[in-house]
Design a protein around this motif. Structure first.
Motif, short mmCIF file in Angstrom:
data_model
loop_
_atom_site.label_atom_id
_atom_site.label_comp_id
_atom_site.label_asym_id
_atom_site.label_seq_id
_atom_site.Cartn_x
_atom_site.Cartn_y
_atom_site.Cartn_z
N THR A 167 0.87 -1.18 0.00
CA THR A 167 0.00 0.00 0.00
C THR A 167 0.91 1.23 0.00
O THR A 167 2.05 1.16 0.48
CB THR A 167 -0.86 0.07 1.29
OG1 THR A 167 0.03 0.16 2.42
CG2 THR A 167 -1.75 -1.14 1.46
N PRO A 168 0.42 2.38 -0.51
CA PRO A 168 1.26 3.58 -0.49
C PRO A 168 1.69 3.96 0.92
O PRO A 168 2.85 4.31 1.14
CB PRO A 168 0.34 4.66 -1.10
CG PRO A 168 -0.62 3.90 -1.96
CD PRO A 168 -0.83 2.59 -1.26
N GLU A 169 0.78 3.86 1.92
CA GLU A 169 1.15 4.24 3.30
C GLU A 169 2.21 3.29 3.85
O GLU A 169 3.16 3.72 4.51
CB GLU A 169 -0.07 4.16 4.25
CG GLU A 169 -1.37 4.77 3.76
CD GLU A 169 -2.05 3.92 2.69
OE1 GLU A 169 -2.37 2.76 2.97
OE2 GLU A 169 -2.27 4.42 1.57
N GLY A 170 2.02 2.00 3.58
CA GLY A 170 2.98 0.99 4.07
C GLY A 170 4.34 1.19 3.43
O GLY A 170 5.37 1.14 4.11
N ALA A 171 4.36 1.43 2.13
CA ALA A 171 5.63 1.58 1.40
C ALA A 171 6.38 2.81 1.91
O ALA A 171 7.60 2.79 2.09
CB ALA A 171 5.36 1.68 -0.09
N GLU A 172 5.64 3.88 2.20
CA GLU A 172 6.27 5.11 2.66
C GLU A 172 6.83 4.92 4.08
O GLU A 172 7.96 5.35 4.38
CB GLU A 172 5.26 6.26 2.62
CG GLU A 172 5.93 7.59 2.65
CD GLU A 172 4.96 8.76 2.42
OE1 GLU A 172 3.77 8.52 2.19
OE2 GLU A 172 5.45 9.90 2.48
N ALA A 173 6.06 4.28 4.95
CA ALA A 173 6.54 4.03 6.32
C ALA A 173 7.77 3.11 6.29
O ALA A 173 8.72 3.29 7.06
CB ALA A 173 5.42 3.40 7.15
N LEU A 174 7.75 2.15 5.38
CA LEU A 174 8.89 1.22 5.28
C LEU A 174 10.14 1.93 4.76
O LEU A 174 11.26 1.60 5.18
CB LEU A 174 8.50 0.05 4.35
CG LEU A 174 9.53 -1.05 4.14
CD1 LEU A 174 10.00 -1.67 5.46
CD2 LEU A 174 8.94 -2.16 3.25
#
Ligand SMILES: Cc1cc2nc3c(=O)[nH]c(=O)nc-3n(C[C@H](O)[C@H](O)[C@H](O)COP(=O)(O)OP(=O)(O)OC[C@H]3O[C@@H](n4cnc5c(N)ncnc54)[C@H](O)[C@@H]3O)c2cc1C
Length: 423
Positions: A132-139
């Motif tokens: 997900t965009p949020e997951g990828a950014e947090a990662l």
């Protein structure tokens, strides 16, 4: 009265199908409506690059409605259910859309909450997903601050979108930590429910060999029962444990939730039973399916969705004309696999032929099952092709929807095993 085609989902499949249908069918006679819950079309292959600082979510998202050609109506609403008997779609909020032909293009949904502990303590702190965009950014943030330890990449269960993406993550992590000068401090582990790196034997052997060369450990036939974020371990149903300092998990996938609320439409996982060659649903003759929503035995990939487009649109037009459908789709899939260090590998296959060495789309094209810089450049360029050719429904020059056999080493010889290096 005009014929009404309603398309559920304005992602890859819904958009390209709507644009192709609009080009072929006169607007006076045929109304085309696309329904989606939001106006953010994400170029999902770009999510892979976000955790490595090679892309930002804002670079891979565009307005959905702007990808649709003139003469297509976009309805921004969540779908509640489909009434197959009444040929109606019910939207959340109470509106009803009647249809003559329905296209299900609502993709696959991530269901992380299906896995015990996955969204519990540690979620988005040391347990992430880049799907997900949020997951990828947090990662991206977590990777930048990772100074060493065990990085575990885990696929909870199949099917998933882009089955090669977790492997690409492993290869890119190897390259990324090498560039940062801390590769010797990072153990990279790939925990998969499969018995090897990939589902098909020749590609699995090639990719498995590459993982071993790079010191990436594979834990195979691992079925994750629990993610213990606080304790830093994956626990398998068979009792095996895989410890981690940072976990990158690809959660279980299902079809869209409304499919489960629509009697007769879906299977137990909310995917839609579909004829694998004509793309007509098994639920009703006037319902067709494209992309990840279908339960066909092809990869859940944008390339598959794109190749399905020609058959889907042809068969909807045949259906409207009262002609027999054509079994045109052969399961064609085509995936670039990033292997790090500015290289990538390409695989091309269909229902009957596994990925083989050779060249694509003919004897002089891109190398298959071999790393090359050319494949990496082609993967990067693909984003532009996606927005400017694939979504508008244009045919890509030299790229047919059925799998080409010229250029492929159809029976690999034992004495010349496929190598995987090419500059
Ligand atoms: C990290 C990652 C990397 C990938 N890399 C590649 C790659 O390199 N190559 C490749 O070929 N493929 C890749 N893919 C897969 C590819 O993106 C998908 O297979 C493709 O987008 C499928 O298209 P679709 O139209 O079926 O679904 P989607 O494009 O996901 O569209 C489904 C749409 O339905 C809408 N929807 C769902 N439910 C509802 C509802 N109830 N109400 C309203 N709207 C709804 C959603 O909002 C969404 O817009 C990747 C995917 C991921 C996640």
């Amino acid at each position: 009265m005009a014929t009404r085609i309603v398309i559920l989902g304005g992602g890859t499949g819904g958009t390209l199908a709507a644009n192709r249908l609009r080009r072929d069918l006169p607007a006076d006679d045929v109304q085309i409506v696309v329904v989606d819950q939001d106006d953010h079309h994400v170029y999902q292959p770009g999510l892979l690059f976000v955790p490595f600082g090679m892309a930002h979510p804002r670079d891979i998202v565009k307005s959905r409605r702007r990808q649709l050609h003139k003469g297509i109506t976009f309805v921004q609403a969540a779908i509640d259910s489909v009434d197959l008997a009444a040929d109606e779609v019910h939207l959340v909020g109470g509106e009803t859309l009647a249809y003559d032909v329905l296209v299900v293009a609502s993709g696959a949904r991530l269901v992380p909450e299906e896995t015990e502990g996955l969204t519990g303590p540690g979620w988005m702190e040391k347990v992430f997903t880049f799907y997900t965009p949020e997951g990828a950014e947090a990662l991206d943030h977590a990777m930048a601050h990772f100074e060493g330890g065990r990085l575990v990449v885990n696929v909870v269960d199949m099917p998933i979108k882009c089955p090669v993406a977790p492997l690409e993550f492993c290869f890119l992590a190897d390259s990324y930590f090498t560039d940062r000068g801390i590769r010797d401090k990072v153990e990279i582990v790939y925990a998969t429910p499969l018995d090897g790196a990939f589902t098909k034997p020749i590609a699995s052997e090639t990719l498995g060999g590459m993982l071993a060369e790079r010191g990436i450990e594979v834990v195979s036939e691992f079925n994750t029962g629990e993610v213990d974020g606080a304790g830093g371990r994956l626990v398998g149903y068979d009792g095996r444990e895989v410890p981690f300092d940072l976990a990158v998990v690809v959660p279980i996938h299902g079809g869209a939730e409304y499919v489960g609320r629509s009697p007769g439409l879906g299977d137990a996982l909310d995917f839609v039973p579909t004829d694998e060659h004509t793309l007509q649903s098994k639920a009703a003759p006037n319902v067709f399916v494209i992309g990840d929503a279908a339960n066909v035995p092809a990869s859940k990939a944008g390339s598959v969705t794109h190749f399905e487009g020609e058959t889907l649109v042809g068969n909807i037009e045949r259906f409207l004309a009262g002609e027999p459908l054509e079994p045109g789709f052969d399961g064609h899939a085509n995936c670039f696999i990033e292997t790090g260090f500015h290289k990538a590998l390409l695989i091309d296959f269909n229902y009957d032929t596994e990925p083989l060495p050779g060249h694509y789309p003919s004897g002089f094209g891109l190398p298959l099952l071999k790393e090359s810089r050319l494949n990496h450049l082609a993967k990067l360029l693909f984003q532009s092709v996606y927005w400017h050719s694939l979504l508008p429904g244009r045919d890509l020059p030299g790229v047919g929807s059925t799998m080409p056999t010229t250029g492929k080493q159809l029976v690999p010889s034992d004495d010349a095993p496929p190598t995987n290096q090419e500059d």
